[in-house]
Each structure stands twice: as structure tokens, then as C-alpha cells.
Motif scaffolding. Sequence first.
Motif, PDB file in Angstrom:
ATOM      1  N   GLY A 207      44.908 -28.674 -27.081  1.00 56.72           N
ATOM      2  CA  GLY A 207      45.876 -28.645 -28.135  1.00 56.72           C
ATOM      3  C   GLY A 207      46.466 -27.130 -28.165  1.00 56.72           C
ATOM      4  O   GLY A 207      47.464 -27.123 -28.706  1.00 56.72           O
ATOM      5  N   LYS A 208      45.809 -26.076 -27.579  1.00 56.78           N
ATOM      6  CA  LYS A 208      46.567 -24.893 -27.502  1.00 56.78           C
ATOM      7  C   LYS A 208      47.709 -24.733 -26.530  1.00 56.78           C
ATOM      8  O   LYS A 208      48.502 -24.017 -26.529  1.00 56.78           O
ATOM      9  N   LEU A 209      47.269 -25.269 -25.228  1.00 57.26           N
ATOM     10  CA  LEU A 209      48.050 -25.317 -23.932  1.00 57.26           C
ATOM     11  C   LEU A 209      49.256 -26.435 -23.908  1.00 57.26           C
ATOM     12  O   LEU A 209      50.403 -25.925 -23.679  1.00 57.26           O
ATOM     13  N   LEU A 210      48.941 -27.468 -24.470  1.00 61.84           N
ATOM     14  CA  LEU A 210      50.174 -28.769 -24.218  1.00 61.84           C
ATOM     15  C   LEU A 210      51.294 -28.129 -24.868  1.00 61.84           C
ATOM     16  O   LEU A 210      52.434 -28.516 -24.422  1.00 61.84           O
ATOM     17  N   PRO A 211      51.450 -27.549 -26.271  1.00 62.20           N
ATOM     18  CA  PRO A 211      52.756 -27.170 -26.803  1.00 62.20           C
ATOM     19  C   PRO A 211      53.305 -26.223 -25.849  1.00 62.20           C
ATOM     20  O   PRO A 211      54.751 -26.192 -25.568  1.00 62.20           O
ATOM     21  N   TYR A 212      52.907 -25.235 -25.192  1.00 57.84           N
ATOM     22  CA  TYR A 212      53.474 -24.264 -24.443  1.00 57.84           C
ATOM     23  C   TYR A 212      53.988 -24.644 -23.109  1.00 57.84           C
ATOM     24  O   TYR A 212      54.693 -24.357 -22.575  1.00 57.84           O
ATOM     25  N   TRP A 213      53.224 -25.687 -22.604  1.00 59.04           N
ATOM     26  CA  TRP A 213      53.574 -26.659 -21.344  1.00 59.04           C
ATOM     27  C   TRP A 213      55.025 -27.299 -21.480  1.00 59.04           C
ATOM     28  O   TRP A 213      55.739 -27.310 -20.623  1.00 59.04           O
ATOM     29  N   MET A 214      55.054 -27.969 -22.777  1.00 56.15           N
ATOM     30  CA  MET A 214      56.347 -28.675 -23.145  1.00 56.15           C
ATOM     31  C   MET A 214      57.394 -27.808 -23.469  1.00 56.15           C
ATOM     32  O   MET A 214      58.533 -27.875 -22.667  1.00 56.15           O
ATOM     33  N   ILE A 215      57.370 -26.624 -23.877  1.00 58.71           N
ATOM     34  CA  ILE A 215      58.326 -25.582 -24.088  1.00 58.71           C
ATOM     35  C   ILE A 215      58.607 -24.922 -22.838  1.00 58.71           C
ATOM     36  O   ILE A 215      59.628 -24.616 -22.553  1.00 58.71           O
ATOM     37  N   GLY A 216      57.511 -24.583 -21.904  1.00 59.66           N
ATOM     38  CA  GLY A 216      57.695 -24.104 -20.471  1.00 59.66           C
ATOM     39  C   GLY A 216      58.550 -25.181 -19.688  1.00 59.66           C
ATOM     40  O   GLY A 216      59.677 -24.476 -19.078  1.00 59.66           O
ATOM     41  N   PHE A 217      58.473 -26.579 -19.774  1.00 62.65           N
ATOM     42  CA  PHE A 217      59.284 -27.321 -18.893  1.00 62.65           C
ATOM     43  C   PHE A 217      61.047 -27.248 -19.590  1.00 62.65           C
ATOM     44  O   PHE A 217      61.795 -27.333 -18.784  1.00 62.65           O
ATOM     45  N   LEU A 218      60.929 -27.130 -20.733  1.00 63.20           N
ATOM     46  CA  LEU A 218      62.240 -27.144 -21.565  1.00 63.20           C
ATOM     47  C   LEU A 218      62.909 -25.921 -21.094  1.00 63.20           C
ATOM     48  O   LEU A 218      64.088 -26.024 -20.903  1.00 63.20           O
ATOM     49  N   VAL A 219      62.284 -24.779 -21.257  1.00 62.87           N
ATOM     50  CA  VAL A 219      62.901 -23.340 -20.681  1.00 62.87           C
ATOM     51  C   VAL A 219      63.180 -23.401 -19.313  1.00 62.87           C
ATOM     52  O   VAL A 219      64.418 -22.779 -18.904  1.00 62.87           O
ATOM     53  N   LEU A 220      62.277 -24.358 -18.410  1.00 59.10           N
ATOM     54  CA  LEU A 220      62.714 -24.311 -17.032  1.00 59.10           C
ATOM     55  C   LEU A 220      63.986 -25.043 -16.890  1.00 59.10           C
ATOM     56  O   LEU A 220      64.860 -24.551 -15.909  1.00 59.10           O
ATOM     57  N   ASN A 221      64.278 -26.004 -17.339  1.00 58.34           N
ATOM     58  CA  ASN A 221      65.364 -26.743 -17.454  1.00 58.34           C
ATOM     59  C   ASN A 221      66.507 -25.984 -17.878  1.00 58.34           C
ATOM     60  O   ASN A 221      67.613 -26.074 -17.444  1.00 58.34           O
ATOM     61  N   LEU A 222      66.260 -25.313 -19.066  1.00 59.52           N
ATOM     62  CA  LEU A 222      67.341 -24.159 -19.561  1.00 59.52           C
ATOM     63  C   LEU A 222      67.669 -23.247 -18.472  1.00 59.52           C
ATOM     64  O   LEU A 222      69.113 -23.017 -18.145  1.00 59.52           O
TER      65      LEU A 222
END
Length: 353
Positions: A207-222
Motif C-alpha cells: 500500500g505504501k509502494l504501489l502508488p509511487y510505482w505508478m507515479i514512477g512509470f508515469l514520470v518515466l513516460n514524461l
Amino acid sequence: MTLRYLIEKEFRQIRRHSFLPRLLFIFPCMIMLVLPWAATLEIKDLRIAVIDNDRSPSSERLVHRIEASPYFKLTELPATYPKGIEAIEKGRADIVMEIPRGFEKEQIQGRTASILIAANSVDGTKGALGSSYLQQILMPQQGTASIRYRFNPHLDYKMFMVPALMTMILVMICGFLPALNIVSEKETGTIEQMNVSPVSRITFTLGKLLPYWMIGFLVLNLCIGLAALVYHITPQGNLCTIYLAALVFILVVSGLGLVISNYSSTMQQAMFVMWFCMLIFILMSGLFTPIGSMPEWAQTLTYLNPLRYFMEIMRMVYLKGSSFADIISQLLTLSGFATTLYCWAIYSYKKQA
């Protein structure tokens, strides 16, 4: 269902934060738009003072060739060598070149004329590269070899830097931010409530890690989009290879963040440890200095640095068009790091009843 609610809770906390949502997108944009221009080893617009003692058509053509180069900027034409050295001492020139008398005569007779180059070596790299660039201009044009540059034909340093900078961004977003989030809950005491709840360790951690993983992939695409839009740098290999490698690397940095959070009692302590780790990782990753140029003991230490392997993958896929088969050794090493760090994190995490 419990995991879903925990993820929703984390996203609400991020959204309610006054600064964090902006940081998550402003920080990557600043890294991608500023650092490739600032963190470069390219030397351009070197100020040169030329002492032309020959005053011949040949020496004039040589001076014009130097002026036409993007690496040099002719600032002075001193009459004597001491005046040229004075220009270096007063900061008006970086290099002094003295053309001797009889320069054209020596060339006509088929002999090599000696030219004196004096470079300001307070900055050793700038002095050495400037002298090297100047020597290439002075080399005779006849009989030169044909040189082809593979993977980066225009010798653009940004091609080398931009893929590696994405590594730093993923470390910050997917590794250090979740760790700071966990430590902040330790300080506020909310983690104690979670420890006495029926929520399992794995569910709480995910629950702590998954949101930042999702944001990380979004930022990687950015970042991939900014690299293509601003620098016209696109991966020569398959984009899915980058996503796969990024997934494994995110597991590694998240595991490191969990280990740091387990041993940290306060935000200040966690930030100090993270800054120490980040500094060592960056310096020993090959981001600025090629690993092959480091001392042997330093090259050995780089094998313990996960950033090294992901930077190699990014550069291989972006510049060489490497496939999954080409990066398998780096992926296996990163998988080993991830397994070790998560085992360490599980062992060091003590859930209080």
C-alpha cells in the motif's frame, strides 16, 4: 480490498499535500530540461589568443580555420608571447598559440613547422581538451583517416546523459519518497495504529509502494516524451525493454528505501542516510565519469552499485538498440539486488503487536 483502500489513502495523502504533487512533476522536468545542458563535458567557446609572427597567407588561413571552429573564440592578437601569457593570467584567454617566423616557408619546403601552444590548466580537463581540439585543427589534412562514430555520430554529449538522468529520477520517486513517507508515519505515530490492525506486513508495504510505482512509470513516460520533444532523442531499441528493466530497477530502489526506513527513527536521520547513499551511487555509477577511467578499486566497488546496471541498460537501449537478450546479465544482477534488499527489509522490519 484492503490493499485497494490503502492505495486510495496514499493517493489522497499525496493529493492533499501542499507541495508534493508539484514536486513529483516539476523535479523530473527540471532534471530533464536543465541538467543535460549543465552537466556536460563538452568544451566550447574556448578563448584563444594567437601570436602570428609569420604574417603570411598560410598563417592567416590557419587563424581563420581556428575562428571557424565552434570550439574556439579568437579574443586577442598579442604582439609577443609575454603579452599572450598576460592575457591568460588576467583571464582574457584560455589558450595562447604562437606561430613562428618562417611558418609558410617550412610548409613550402615540406617540413613540419613547430607551433607553440600554452593552455591554462587550472581546470585540467578544459586545458587538456582545448589543446587536443587545437592540435586536431593543426594536423595536416593530407592522408587523414576516415573516422566513423558508432551509435552517436554527432558526438552529442546529451545522448549519453539524458538516458542516465532518468535513473536518478526513478531512484528519488520510487525509492526515497516511499521511505520518507513511512518514516513520517513513524514520527506522527500513525504507523502504530497500523501495527495493531489486522493488516498484514505485505499488504501495508504494498500500500505504501504501489502508488509511487505508478507515479514512477508515469514520470518515466514524461521523461521519455521530453527527451524526444526537446532533444530529439528516442530509444533505438524496443520501449518494452525499457519498461521491463525499469520495473526490476524500481523493485531494487524500493527495497533499498524500505531498508533505510526500517533503521531510521526520524525524517532527519532518513534524509541523511539517503543523501549519503545517493551521493555515492551517483559518483560510482558512471553518470559523469566513465567507469573504465576510474581506479581499479573504484571499478570493483561499482559492481555493488545498482545504478550502474540500469544506466548501462538505458544507454544500451537508447543508443545501441539493444534487445532483451543483450541486457539479460544486467537484469539478472538487478534481480539479485532486489531479492537481497527485500530479504533484508523483511528481516529488519519488526511489526509490534
